[in-house]
Scaffold this motif. Structure first.
Motif, mmCIF file in Angstrom:
data_model
loop_
_atom_site.group_PDB
_atom_site.id
_atom_site.type_symbol
_atom_site.label_atom_id
_atom_site.label_comp_id
_atom_site.label_asym_id
_atom_site.label_seq_id
_atom_site.Cartn_x
_atom_site.Cartn_y
_atom_site.Cartn_z
ATOM 1 N N VAL A 163 0.851 -1.193 0.000
ATOM 2 C CA VAL A 163 0.000 0.000 0.000
ATOM 3 C C VAL A 163 0.886 1.241 0.000
ATOM 4 C CG1 VAL A 163 -1.713 1.297 1.331
ATOM 5 C CG2 VAL A 163 -1.812 -1.211 1.282
ATOM 6 N N GLU A 164 1.986 1.179 0.767
ATOM 7 C CA GLU A 164 2.844 2.347 0.956
ATOM 8 C C GLU A 164 3.620 2.701 -0.309
ATOM 9 O OE1 GLU A 164 5.051 2.049 4.646
ATOM 10 O OE2 GLU A 164 6.584 3.366 3.798
ATOM 11 N N SER A 165 4.272 1.694 -0.927
ATOM 12 C CA SER A 165 5.147 2.031 -2.057
ATOM 13 C C SER A 165 4.522 1.697 -3.409
ATOM 14 C CB SER A 165 6.485 1.285 -1.926
ATOM 15 O OG SER A 165 6.284 -0.103 -2.135
ATOM 16 N N GLY A 166 3.461 0.885 -3.403
ATOM 17 C CA GLY A 166 2.813 0.496 -4.661
ATOM 18 C C GLY A 166 3.601 -0.561 -5.418
ATOM 19 N N ARG A 167 4.652 -1.103 -4.795
ATOM 20 C CA ARG A 167 5.487 -2.081 -5.517
ATOM 21 C C ARG A 167 5.064 -3.505 -5.194
ATOM 22 N NH1 ARG A 167 10.727 1.246 -3.646
ATOM 23 N NH2 ARG A 167 11.162 2.383 -5.544
ATOM 24 N N GLN A 168 5.336 -4.405 -6.151
ATOM 25 C CA GLN A 168 4.842 -5.782 -6.058
ATOM 26 C C GLN A 168 5.492 -6.553 -4.900
ATOM 27 O OE1 GLN A 168 4.911 -7.823 -9.785
ATOM 28 N NE2 GLN A 168 3.838 -9.622 -8.963
ATOM 29 N N VAL A 169 4.680 -7.406 -4.279
ATOM 30 C CA VAL A 169 5.195 -8.236 -3.183
ATOM 31 C C VAL A 169 4.990 -9.713 -3.527
ATOM 32 C CG1 VAL A 169 4.699 -6.504 -1.408
ATOM 33 C CG2 VAL A 169 2.945 -8.187 -1.986
ATOM 34 N N GLU A 170 5.730 -10.584 -2.832
ATOM 35 C CA GLU A 170 5.500 -12.025 -3.009
ATOM 36 C C GLU A 170 5.462 -12.690 -1.639
ATOM 37 O OE1 GLU A 170 8.909 -14.150 -4.694
ATOM 38 O OE2 GLU A 170 10.133 -12.364 -4.413
ATOM 39 N N TRP A 171 4.688 -13.776 -1.548
ATOM 40 C CA TRP A 171 4.560 -14.471 -0.262
ATOM 41 C C TRP A 171 5.803 -15.313 -0.019
ATOM 42 C CZ3 TRP A 171 1.918 -14.072 4.001
ATOM 43 C CH2 TRP A 171 1.931 -15.120 4.922
ATOM 44 N N GLY A 325 3.246 14.756 -9.336
ATOM 45 C CA GLY A 325 2.766 14.272 -8.045
ATOM 46 C C GLY A 325 3.276 12.897 -7.653
ATOM 47 N N GLN A 326 4.083 12.261 -8.523
ATOM 48 C CA GLN A 326 4.586 10.910 -8.221
ATOM 49 C C GLN A 326 6.056 10.968 -7.856
ATOM 50 O OE1 GLN A 326 4.607 7.893 -11.191
ATOM 51 N NE2 GLN A 326 3.658 6.528 -9.698
ATOM 52 N N LYS A 327 6.443 10.286 -6.777
ATOM 53 C CA LYS A 327 7.845 10.298 -6.338
ATOM 54 C C LYS A 327 8.770 9.887 -7.487
ATOM 55 C CE LYS A 327 11.032 7.968 -3.271
ATOM 56 N NZ LYS A 327 11.384 6.662 -2.747
ATOM 57 N N ILE A 328 9.827 10.638 -7.675
ATOM 58 C CA ILE A 328 10.816 10.223 -8.675
ATOM 59 C C ILE A 328 11.493 8.981 -8.124
ATOM 60 C CG2 ILE A 328 12.944 10.837 -9.889
ATOM 61 C CD1 ILE A 328 12.228 13.767 -9.478
ATOM 62 N N SER A 329 11.528 7.923 -8.900
ATOM 63 C CA SER A 329 12.205 6.730 -8.403
ATOM 64 C C SER A 329 12.835 5.967 -9.549
ATOM 65 C CB SER A 329 11.227 5.846 -7.634
ATOM 66 O OG SER A 329 10.406 5.158 -8.538
ATOM 67 N N LYS A 330 13.854 5.201 -9.152
ATOM 68 C CA LYS A 330 14.566 4.427 -10.173
ATOM 69 C C LYS A 330 13.630 3.428 -10.815
ATOM 70 C CE LYS A 330 18.732 4.541 -7.403
ATOM 71 N NZ LYS A 330 19.306 3.892 -6.227
ATOM 72 N N SER A 331 12.795 2.784 -9.963
ATOM 73 C CA SER A 331 11.981 1.710 -10.517
ATOM 74 C C SER A 331 10.894 2.233 -11.457
ATOM 75 C CB SER A 331 11.378 0.855 -9.408
ATOM 76 O OG SER A 331 10.788 1.684 -8.458
ATOM 77 N N SER A 332 10.349 3.434 -11.183
ATOM 78 C CA SER A 332 9.332 3.907 -12.135
ATOM 79 C C SER A 332 9.975 4.618 -13.325
ATOM 80 C CB SER A 332 8.284 4.780 -11.441
ATOM 81 O OG SER A 332 8.887 5.686 -10.591
ATOM 82 N N GLY A 333 11.284 4.829 -13.253
ATOM 83 C CA GLY A 333 11.994 5.392 -14.413
ATOM 84 C C GLY A 333 11.468 6.757 -14.812
ATOM 85 N N ASN A 334 10.992 7.540 -13.846
ATOM 86 C CA ASN A 334 10.410 8.844 -14.194
ATOM 87 C C ASN A 334 11.348 10.013 -13.898
ATOM 88 O OD1 ASN A 334 10.282 8.628 -11.457
ATOM 89 N ND2 ASN A 334 8.226 9.457 -11.224
ATOM 90 N N ALA A 335 12.666 9.722 -13.791
ATOM 91 C CA ALA A 335 13.617 10.814 -13.536
ATOM 92 C C ALA A 335 13.534 11.806 -14.687
ATOM 93 C CB ALA A 335 15.011 10.253 -13.385
#
Ligand code: MSP
Length: 549
Positions: A163-171, A325-335
């Motif tokens: 919920v916090e980072s929106g990134r995929q998780v695995e069990w 409005g979206q955090k710049i991050s390496k994983s979203s490649g939005n730099a």
């Protein structure tokens, strides 16, 4: 001078840290902002006559790095060497002056981690257990059921994300070692709420409250899984005496702050906590992004408590730079921009100024990256205020002799007296903001003052008064105007040193301010500088015209 500044003058070394940066890809402007805040904080302390020390570095272990190297078809070590060098070179280009650069793949760090592990295990604070939960490789974090949600990926597949980072998780369910984090709940709450209330250990208040509510939540504080099976997560530091397990990357990374201060050198003696305090390894300010505050405000202090080591004096949590409005991050490649290109276009000090200036609303607020705002600031604040005041003060029409004139106190009018009073209030105003790392507000105070002085010079038109050679009152008024403008320029340049070290050096050199007179205790309005010669030359383009977009 306020009490904070006086106390700082008495302290010997002010220690600041940045987080250590993941090396899965190249640094972006968000990382630069994080490290700049720390650099400015250190430079501010030096401006106050206090020695400072800055530690930074790179976080090189974990599945995230392992995966990233695989994708690039190189070894994890190759990736770490390459990216760590990128960060180091960025810091050099950006004028970040650091004293320690910790890489978690360094031998000194590995021995720090292993000796801390052994000590915690001997204290029965690490035990063998099993753990299950939702693991997110991108965040290198376990989440509970409440912290995840269902969504679909780009291909329409159902997935679960944090919920916090929106990134995929695995069990994941696995055997590993657990740290008895839950035992520290009460001490952590006491530490955060206690002590000197005027200066909370976590800043800003909103983030402090968030951490407190996490600690006080019904779920409470659970023990923390601090290792991963080597089979799954082999790129890391081996758990002492158990080659099947690798130390959890966050546990490993947080210890960098101890590695940086020399742990486990002989001066450090875990049996005798007093020895470590004498060694003065207390960190004065851990500067971290809000996304990683809980690691620094909960897990790390608990580790220090367990080891009986001194706790940090402050943890400053800053907001994020965003794009739409979206955090710049390496994983979203939005730099949005290449940092080197940005620095080449605007110059390093203008970029530093802009990024810090963006937080004038407070470091708790995110802000959208905007190059057009950078251009506006460059023109309106740097060129039209600072640059313009300098040009005026050294122009032939205002200062033909290139020297500090006489100040005729008896003819100062009320506007001028008010300007002098405002200048004399500056050190206290900026100190109050600097105390909380609110350097955006700090810059706002300085630039507002420059604006007022430029306005005053514009209205006074000393260049016209100088032409009235037969009128001694006009001459005195013109000299007073020049004197006040020069003093304002000197004081503003002193204050701007932590943010724009190169430009202010040029400025202070031009004003012939000796290096030993560039400290805060010289930043009051002085009336006896008459006769000081400025460096030769009536023209200097401190902030050259920008190329058209
Ligand atoms: N490796 C961990 C930190 C371990 S410290 C013991 C990590 N690394 S990171 O590279 O992802 O982030 C490093 C710092 O950069 C964090 O403080 C993070 O908040 C900051 N930023 C990353 N993206 C950012 C923005 N878009 N804006 C502002 N700061 C940003 O977390």
């Amino acid at each position: 001078m306020n009490t904070m500044t006086t106390n700082m003058l008495k302290r010997s070394l002010y220690r600041v840290t940045t987080p250590i940066f993941y090396v899965n890809s190249k640094p972006h402007v968000g990382h630069l902002y994080s490290v700049l805040l720390a650099d400015v904080d250190c430079r501010w302390k030096r401006f106050n006559g206090c020695d400072s020390w800055l530690s930074t570095g790179t976080d090189e272990h974990g599945q995230k790095i392992q995966k990233s190297a695989q994708l690039k078809n190189i070894s994890p070590q190759q990736l770490c060497d390459m990216m760590s060098a990128e960060y180091r070179s960025l810091f050099d280009i950006a004028g970040v002056k650091y004293d320690e650069y910790v890489r978690t793949t360094q031998r000194r760090h590995q021995s720090a981690v292993q000796s801390i592990w052994t000590r915690l295990r001997d204290l029965d604070l690490i035990y063998k257990g099993s753990h299950s939960g939702w693991y997110c490789i991108a965040d290198e974090t376990f989440y509970t059921d409440q912290q995840i949600m269902d969504t679909v990926d780009d291909d329409g597949n159902k997935i679960k994300v944090s919920v916090e980072s929106g990134r995929q998780v695995e069990w994941i369910q696995e055997d590993n070692y657990m740290f008895k984090l839950s035992e520290f709940k009460d001490r952590l709450i006491k530490w955060i709420t206690g002590g000197d209330n005027e200066r909370s250990v976590i800043y800003p208040q909103s983030q402090r409250n968030l951490i407190l509510s996490l600690l006080q939540s019904a779920d409470g504080l659970k023990d923390l899984s601090v290792s991963r099976p080597s089979q799954r997560a082999g790129w890391g530091i081996q758990v002492p005496d158990d080659p099947t397990q690798t130390v959890y990357v966050w546990f490993d990374a947080l210890i960098n702050y101890l590695t940086a201060t020399g742990f486990p050198s002989p001066v450090w003696n875990l049996q005798s906590p007093k020895a470590s305090i004498e060694y003065n390894a207390t960190i004065d300010n851990h500067i971290v992004g809000k996304d990683i505050l809980k690691f620094h405000a909960i897990i790390y202090p608990a580790m220090l408590m367990a080891l009986n080591l001194p706790l940090p004096r402050r943890i400053t949590s800053h907001s994020h730079i965003t794009v739409n409005g979206q955090k710049i991050s390496k994983s979203s490649g939005n730099a949005p921009v290449e940092i080197n290109q940005l620095i080449n276009t605007y110059g390093v000090d203008a970029v530093r100024y802009h990024l810090i200036r963006e937080t004038e609303g407070g470091i708790q607020n995110d802000f959208d990256y905007s190059e057009s705002m950078l251009r506006i600031r460059y023109q309106i604040e740097l060129a039209d205020q600072l640059g313009n005041l300098l040009s005026r003060c050294i122009s032939k029409s205002m200062n033909s002799k290139l020297e500090v004139p006489e100040l005729h106190k008896q003819v100062l009018d009320s506007t001028e007296q008010k300007l002098i009073d405002e200048l004399n209030r500056l050190p206290e105003l900026v100190s109050n903001h600097a105390e909380d790392c609110e350097y955006g507000r700090y810059l706002q105070v300085v630039v507002n003052n420059l604006r007022m002085v430029n306005q005053y010079v514009g209205l006074k038109e000393p260049w016209k008064l100088f032409k009235q050679t037969g009128d001694s009152l006009s001459q005195k008024n013109a000299y007073n105007c020049l004197y006040i403008a020069l003093e304002s320029l000197r004081i503003s340049s002193l204050m701007l040193q932590p943010v724009m070290p190169q430009k202010t050096t040029e400025l202070l050199d031009k004003l012939s301010v000796p290096p030993e007179c560039r400290h805060i205790n010289q930043s009051q309005f002085q009336s006896a500088l008459t006769g000081r010669k400025l460096a030769p030359g009536h023209k200097i383009h401190l902030f050259p015209r920008l190329p058209i977009n």
